[in-house]
Design a protein around this motif. Structure first.
Motif, PDB file in Angstrom:
ATOM      1  N   VAL A 231       6.923  49.556  29.952  1.00  0.00           N
ATOM      2  CA  VAL A 231       8.010  49.502  28.973  1.00  0.00           C
ATOM      3  C   VAL A 231       7.554  48.703  27.763  1.00  0.00           C
ATOM      4  CG1 VAL A 231      10.365  48.716  28.497  1.00  0.00           C
ATOM      5  CG2 VAL A 231       9.805  49.616  30.768  1.00  0.00           C
ATOM      6  N   LEU A 232       7.742  49.264  26.583  1.00  0.00           N
ATOM      7  CA  LEU A 232       7.516  48.524  25.333  1.00  0.00           C
ATOM      8  C   LEU A 232       8.391  49.152  24.255  1.00  0.00           C
ATOM      9  CD1 LEU A 232       5.959  46.284  23.828  1.00  0.00           C
ATOM     10  CD2 LEU A 232       4.285  48.014  23.199  1.00  0.00           C
ATOM     11  N   GLU A 233       9.474  48.479  23.935  1.00  0.00           N
ATOM     12  CA  GLU A 233      10.414  48.963  22.926  1.00  0.00           C
ATOM     13  C   GLU A 233      10.814  47.792  22.043  1.00  0.00           C
ATOM     14  OE1 GLU A 233      13.603  50.612  25.156  1.00  0.00           O
ATOM     15  OE2 GLU A 233      12.463  52.345  25.865  1.00  0.00           O
ATOM     16  N   ALA A 234      10.790  47.989  20.726  1.00  0.00           N
ATOM     17  CA  ALA A 234      11.098  46.904  19.788  1.00  0.00           C
ATOM     18  C   ALA A 234      12.531  46.426  19.923  1.00  0.00           C
ATOM     19  CB  ALA A 234      10.828  47.369  18.348  1.00  0.00           C
ATOM     20  N   SER A 235      13.415  47.267  20.382  1.00  0.00           N
ATOM     21  CA  SER A 235      14.830  46.896  20.499  1.00  0.00           C
ATOM     22  C   SER A 235      15.131  46.140  21.790  1.00  0.00           C
ATOM     23  CB  SER A 235      15.703  48.150  20.445  1.00  0.00           C
ATOM     24  OG  SER A 235      15.366  49.035  21.502  1.00  0.00           O
ATOM     25  N   SER A 236      14.120  45.917  22.619  1.00  0.00           N
ATOM     26  CA  SER A 236      14.319  45.280  23.918  1.00  0.00           C
ATOM     27  C   SER A 236      13.642  43.918  23.976  1.00  0.00           C
ATOM     28  CB  SER A 236      13.770  46.178  25.027  1.00  0.00           C
ATOM     29  OG  SER A 236      13.854  45.533  26.287  1.00  0.00           O
ATOM     30  N   CYS A 237      14.218  43.020  24.753  1.00  0.00           N
ATOM     31  CA  CYS A 237      13.611  41.708  25.015  1.00  0.00           C
ATOM     32  C   CYS A 237      12.719  41.749  26.259  1.00  0.00           C
ATOM     33  CB  CYS A 237      14.692  40.653  25.240  1.00  0.00           C
ATOM     34  SG  CYS A 237      15.637  40.260  23.775  1.00  0.00           S
ATOM     35  N   TYR A 238      12.613  42.909  26.889  1.00  0.00           N
ATOM     36  CA  TYR A 238      11.870  43.037  28.142  1.00  0.00           C
ATOM     37  C   TYR A 238      10.768  44.077  27.981  1.00  0.00           C
ATOM     38  CZ  TYR A 238      10.936  45.192  32.707  1.00  0.00           C
ATOM     39  OH  TYR A 238      10.326  45.753  33.805  1.00  0.00           O
ATOM     40  N   TYR A 239       9.516  43.661  28.283  1.00  0.00           N
ATOM     41  CA  TYR A 239       8.367  44.568  28.279  1.00  0.00           C
ATOM     42  C   TYR A 239       7.785  44.591  29.696  1.00  0.00           C
ATOM     43  CZ  TYR A 239       8.311  43.585  23.176  1.00  0.00           C
ATOM     44  OH  TYR A 239       8.641  43.407  21.849  1.00  0.00           O
ATOM     45  N   ALA A 283       2.686  53.123  23.158  1.00  0.00           N
ATOM     46  CA  ALA A 283       3.804  52.633  22.350  1.00  0.00           C
ATOM     47  C   ALA A 283       3.361  51.430  21.538  1.00  0.00           C
ATOM     48  CB  ALA A 283       4.993  52.264  23.226  1.00  0.00           C
ATOM     49  N   GLY A 284       3.998  51.262  20.376  1.00  0.00           N
ATOM     50  CA  GLY A 284       3.658  50.152  19.502  1.00  0.00           C
ATOM     51  C   GLY A 284       2.673  50.574  18.429  1.00  0.00           C
ATOM     52  N   PRO A 285       2.137  49.599  17.691  1.00  0.00           N
ATOM     53  CA  PRO A 285       2.353  48.161  17.899  1.00  0.00           C
ATOM     54  C   PRO A 285       3.736  47.692  17.442  1.00  0.00           C
ATOM     55  CG  PRO A 285       0.953  48.521  15.984  1.00  0.00           C
ATOM     56  CD  PRO A 285       1.168  49.867  16.601  1.00  0.00           C
ATOM     57  N   VAL A 286       4.259  46.699  18.188  1.00  0.00           N
ATOM     58  CA  VAL A 286       5.529  46.064  17.875  1.00  0.00           C
ATOM     59  C   VAL A 286       5.246  44.662  17.342  1.00  0.00           C
ATOM     60  CG1 VAL A 286       7.661  45.153  18.853  1.00  0.00           C
ATOM     61  CG2 VAL A 286       6.809  47.380  19.594  1.00  0.00           C
ATOM     62  N   SER A 287       5.838  44.329  16.216  1.00  0.00           N
ATOM     63  CA  SER A 287       5.634  43.002  15.636  1.00  0.00           C
ATOM     64  C   SER A 287       6.262  41.930  16.519  1.00  0.00           C
ATOM     65  CB  SER A 287       6.241  42.937  14.232  1.00  0.00           C
ATOM     66  OG  SER A 287       6.191  41.612  13.733  1.00  0.00           O
ATOM     67  N   LEU A 288       5.541  40.826  16.694  1.00  0.00           N
ATOM     68  CA  LEU A 288       6.045  39.689  17.456  1.00  0.00           C
ATOM     69  C   LEU A 288       6.499  38.556  16.556  1.00  0.00           C
ATOM     70  CD1 LEU A 288       3.353  39.639  20.284  1.00  0.00           C
ATOM     71  CD2 LEU A 288       5.656  40.605  20.375  1.00  0.00           C
ATOM     72  N   LYS A 289       6.494  38.798  15.263  1.00  0.00           N
ATOM     73  CA  LYS A 289       6.993  37.777  14.342  1.00  0.00           C
ATOM     74  C   LYS A 289       8.513  37.718  14.384  1.00  0.00           C
ATOM     75  CE  LYS A 289       3.099  38.012  11.127  1.00  0.00           C
ATOM     76  NZ  LYS A 289       2.671  38.280   9.730  1.00  0.00           N
ATOM     77  N   ASP A 290       9.140  38.885  14.427  1.00  0.00           N
ATOM     78  CA  ASP A 290      10.590  38.955  14.576  1.00  0.00           C
ATOM     79  C   ASP A 290      10.943  40.044  15.579  1.00  0.00           C
ATOM     80  OD1 ASP A 290      11.508  37.045  12.478  1.00  0.00           O
ATOM     81  OD2 ASP A 290      10.404  38.408  11.191  1.00  0.00           O
ATOM     82  N   GLY A 291      10.108  40.200  16.603  1.00  0.00           N
ATOM     83  CA  GLY A 291      10.223  41.360  17.477  1.00  0.00           C
ATOM     84  C   GLY A 291      11.247  41.201  18.571  1.00  0.00           C
ATOM     85  N   GLY A 292      11.213  42.145  19.501  1.00  0.00           N
ATOM     86  CA  GLY A 292      12.125  42.136  20.633  1.00  0.00           C
ATOM     87  C   GLY A 292      13.536  42.524  20.239  1.00  0.00           C
ATOM     88  N   CYS A 293      14.518  41.905  20.884  1.00  0.00           N
ATOM     89  CA  CYS A 293      15.909  42.263  20.673  1.00  0.00           C
ATOM     90  C   CYS A 293      16.555  41.376  19.624  1.00  0.00           C
ATOM     91  CB  CYS A 293      16.669  42.144  21.990  1.00  0.00           C
ATOM     92  SG  CYS A 293      16.397  40.565  22.820  1.00  0.00           S
ATOM     93  N   PHE A 294      15.749  40.906  18.662  1.00  0.00           N
ATOM     94  CA  PHE A 294      16.254  40.005  17.637  1.00  0.00           C
ATOM     95  C   PHE A 294      16.403  40.754  16.318  1.00  0.00           C
ATOM     96  CE2 PHE A 294      13.900  37.625  20.777  1.00  0.00           C
ATOM     97  CZ  PHE A 294      14.850  36.703  21.179  1.00  0.00           C
ATOM     98  N   PRO A 295      17.234  40.275  15.423  1.00  0.00           N
ATOM     99  CA  PRO A 295      17.462  40.971  14.152  1.00  0.00           C
ATOM    100  C   PRO A 295      16.174  41.172  13.379  1.00  0.00           C
ATOM    101  CG  PRO A 295      19.098  39.244  14.475  1.00  0.00           C
ATOM    102  CD  PRO A 295      18.070  39.078  15.569  1.00  0.00           C
ATOM    103  N   GLY A 296      16.082  42.332  12.732  1.00  0.00           N
ATOM    104  CA  GLY A 296      14.930  42.614  11.885  1.00  0.00           C
ATOM    105  C   GLY A 296      13.734  43.175  12.603  1.00  0.00           C
ATOM    106  N   ALA A 297      13.891  43.505  13.889  1.00  0.00           N
ATOM    107  CA  ALA A 297      12.757  44.032  14.639  1.00  0.00           C
ATOM    108  C   ALA A 297      12.412  45.437  14.181  1.00  0.00           C
ATOM    109  CB  ALA A 297      13.083  44.051  16.135  1.00  0.00           C
ATOM    110  N   PRO A 298      11.115  45.734  13.908  1.00  0.00           N
ATOM    111  CA  PRO A 298      10.718  47.081  13.495  1.00  0.00           C
ATOM    112  C   PRO A 298      10.776  48.048  14.663  1.00  0.00           C
ATOM    113  CG  PRO A 298       8.788  45.695  13.796  1.00  0.00           C
ATOM    114  CD  PRO A 298       9.989  44.803  13.958  1.00  0.00           C
TER     115      PRO A 298
END
Length: 307
Positions: A231-239, A283-298
């Protein structure tokens, strides 16, 4: 709830590693290295795994294993596993010598949390005719590990994930007994182990929901294994890293330049019809600067969850 208590406990006094633009981590889980006999699920992908290890070693990645690296439910002896997969441990020993190896334990290798087990990791025989060589002398096995973000953005919390599975965490000794003496022999003649979460979609979803909920409550990204479902989704806090025991491929998560990428290693075919090891981005790459289930995640690239 038992899941929260188990996960909180996993990160008590957890080791902390820096996460910055220069960090390079390769996250694997659920290798289930066995004794080399018919029940060894790692055998079918050992060459893919060897190629991946070589790639990550030569490209300066730190190797982190999120538990169930060795199959210590079906096998009582770690020595037989070291002997069967000596070349694999030889490469892992190089990572350790370079201070680029961190090993977590899961439900199938829970015995690694005892101090006595570390003594078995001091040395090994890389081949039958060789004398003993250092393996992981003085190693500490972890229940959890934290990658502390040096930039604005969430920290990464790493653990196996069995903490959200009552049978495989609270009742792990009973589950080990059943697997070792009942389901492992039956599996060799065609029966499936009902305690294995990788074979039940509803159980996977329940575990994933619990892990995701804990990550949201703690404002972090939780990366686990256990379910064998990547699992790897920018809208999720769980990978989830996936596993190394699916027929024909292994999956892992690369952390590099403050991004996370889900990778699949498989056998590819060149234009001249020769075979080669192929590294593919799932899947990805997902940014970890503002990533996961936090606002502004790409947004992340789409992925197929049940491979």
């Amino acid at each position: 709830m038992f899941e929260k208590r188990q996960l909180d406990q996993a990160f008590q006094d957890a080791a902390v590693l820096p996460l910055s633009a220069s960090s390079r981590y390769a996250l694997f889980s659920d290798c289930h290295r066995g004794n080399g006999l018919t029940g060894d699920n790692f055998l079918k992908n050992q060459h893919l795994y060897a190629a991946a290890l070589r790639y990550y070693y030569e490209n300066d990645f730190t190797y982190i294993e999120l538990g169930d690296g060795d199959e210590l439910w079906e096998n009582r002896s770690f020595s037989s596993i070291k002997e069967a997969h000596a070349s694999t441990f030889q490469m892992l020993a190089r990572f350790y010598e370079d201070q680029r190896l961190y090993l977590l334990y899961g439900n199938h290798d829970m015995s690694k949390r005892s101090r006595g087990f570390s003594m078995q990791c001091n040395s090994f025989h890389p081949c039958i005719t060789c004398r003993k060589e250092p393996l992981f002398p003085g190693i500490r096995f972890h229940s959890g590990l934290v990658l502390k973000n040096q930039e604005p953005g969430p920290d990464l919390y790493l653990t196996h994930g069995h903490q959200a599975d009552f049978l495989n965490s609270v009742l792990w000794r009973q589950a080990r007994f059943l697997v070792r003496y009942l389901w492992s022999p039956l599996e060799r003649v065609g029966f499936l182990d009902p305690s294995d979460p990788s074979r039940k979609n509803k159980k996977k979803e329940r575990i994933e929901k619990s892990l995701s909920g804990w990550a949201k409550a703690n404002q972090c990204i939780l990366i686990a294994g256990h379910t064998h479902r990547p699992v790897l989704e920018a809208s999720s806090c769980y990978y989830n890293t996936g596993s190394c025991v699916r027929p024909g491929y292994i999956t892992c998560i690369e952390i590099s330049q403050l991004t996370a990428t889900l990778i699949k290693w498989t056998i590819g075919i060149r234009t001249d019809l020769s075979l080669s090891v192929s590294r593919e981005i799932l899947a990805g790459p997902v940014s970890l600067k503002d990533g996961g289930c936090f606002p502004g995640a790409p947004a992340a690239a789409p992925m197929q969850k049940d491979l």
